[in-house]
Design a protein around this motif. Sequence first.
Motif, PDB file in Angstrom:
ATOM      1  N   THR A   1       0.861  -1.184   0.000  1.00 34.45           N
ATOM      2  CA  THR A   1       0.000   0.000   0.000  1.00 34.45           C
ATOM      3  C   THR A   1       0.895   1.232   0.000  1.00 34.45           C
ATOM      4  N   PHE A   2       0.307   2.367  -0.283  1.00 38.89           N
ATOM      5  CA  PHE A   2       1.048   3.613  -0.211  1.00 38.89           C
ATOM      6  C   PHE A   2       0.116   4.718   0.243  1.00 38.89           C
TER       7      PHE A   2
ATOM      8  N   ASP B   1      -4.220   0.826  -1.783  1.00 42.09           N
ATOM      9  CA  ASP B   1      -3.594  -0.387  -2.299  1.00 42.09           C
ATOM     10  C   ASP B   1      -2.948  -0.079  -3.652  1.00 42.09           C
ATOM     11  N   GLU B   2      -1.755  -0.610  -3.870  1.00 43.16           N
ATOM     12  CA  GLU B   2      -1.072  -0.413  -5.160  1.00 43.16           C
ATOM     13  C   GLU B   2      -1.953  -0.831  -6.334  1.00 43.16           C
ATOM     14  N   ARG B   3      -2.837  -1.813  -6.086  1.00 42.94           N
ATOM     15  CA  ARG B   3      -3.675  -2.328  -7.176  1.00 42.94           C
ATOM     16  C   ARG B   3      -4.756  -1.333  -7.610  1.00 42.94           C
TER      17      ARG B   3
ATOM     18  N   GLU C   1      -1.021   9.499 -13.763  1.00 41.03           N
ATOM     19  CA  GLU C   1      -1.208   8.535 -12.672  1.00 41.03           C
ATOM     20  C   GLU C   1      -2.414   8.897 -11.827  1.00 41.03           C
ATOM     21  N   PHE C   2      -3.277   7.902 -11.668  1.00 50.53           N
ATOM     22  CA  PHE C   2      -4.506   8.102 -10.901  1.00 50.53           C
ATOM     23  C   PHE C   2      -4.715   6.927  -9.956  1.00 50.53           C
ATOM     24  N   VAL C   3      -5.583   7.111  -8.985  1.00 49.62           N
ATOM     25  CA  VAL C   3      -6.098   5.969  -8.221  1.00 49.62           C
ATOM     26  C   VAL C   3      -7.618   5.971  -8.339  1.00 49.62           C
ATOM     27  N   LEU C   4      -8.170   4.765  -8.394  1.00 54.49           N
ATOM     28  CA  LEU C   4      -9.620   4.594  -8.439  1.00 54.49           C
ATOM     29  C   LEU C   4     -10.082   4.260  -7.028  1.00 54.49           C
ATOM     30  N   LEU C   5     -10.953   5.100  -6.483  1.00 54.71           N
ATOM     31  CA  LEU C   5     -11.398   4.931  -5.097  1.00 54.71           C
ATOM     32  C   LEU C   5     -12.915   4.774  -5.058  1.00 54.71           C
ATOM     33  N   ASP C   6     -13.400   3.921  -4.149  1.00 51.07           N
ATOM     34  CA  ASP C   6     -14.840   3.888  -3.917  1.00 51.07           C
ATOM     35  C   ASP C   6     -15.224   5.209  -3.280  1.00 51.07           C
ATOM     36  N   ALA C   7     -16.314   5.789  -3.733  1.00 55.85           N
ATOM     37  CA  ALA C   7     -16.770   7.027  -3.110  1.00 55.85           C
ATOM     38  C   ALA C   7     -17.583   6.683  -1.870  1.00 55.85           C
TER      39      ALA C   7
END
Lengths: 148, 79
Positions: A3-4, A17-19, A36-42
């Motif tokens: 994770t980061f 999570d890196e994934r 670079e993006f991250v997909l997050l649950d809202a």
Amino acid sequence: MGTFQAQTKPFGSIEVDERQKLLFPAGLLGFEQLREFVLLDAEQAPFYWLQSLEVTDIAFVLIDPRVFRPDYSPALGPEDLAEIGLQRPEEALDFAIVTIPADPSRMTANLQGPVVINKEARIGRQFVSTDTRWQVRHPILQELSAAC
Amino acid sequence: MLILSRKIDERIMIGDQIEISIVDIRGDQVKIGIRAPGHIKVYRQEVYQAIQQENIEAARSAPGVLPSLDKLLDKKPPG
């Protein structure tokens, strides 16, 4: 994979999570420099956040367009899918970017410029759909009422 | 910018794979035919610009707290 710590517009600094990390080699239209993006649950289903890792202040609200348009298909050709390393449309994860004005009941989704993700390779791209049914501003609530 | 004059049914080649033909001219409107390989994307410029504009608007307006679709739907009269 670990994770980061990510700086996010909606949630501040959070562990991710890196994934959840996605690479957009061409950026998004108008934001070509952001890769670079991250997909997050809202915090509210059925929304997601597409958070830039390069500029914290840039975060897009996403929705699965089939929530309000069960007939949605971005109509991508094999050469489009190949750009994100996919062969069949079923392998793609399709999202629409949501625009939420001051009166949230007038929120709209951009079905003409779908954000399509190869979730195995974690690569995304915004396409321009050639299907003329799909517009830049679909009123989500109206179409949701019509679909139910 | 290269500027060429063409008549109806005349063509322009861009490389050896992209062919542009003037199909019809009526008043201030020109109908253009484009033949290109699948990996070359062809769209009206305003479509591309509209999506760029909408992305900028979406990023600008994204609220700190997202609304609940269910609550919004409850408030809305049917139809």
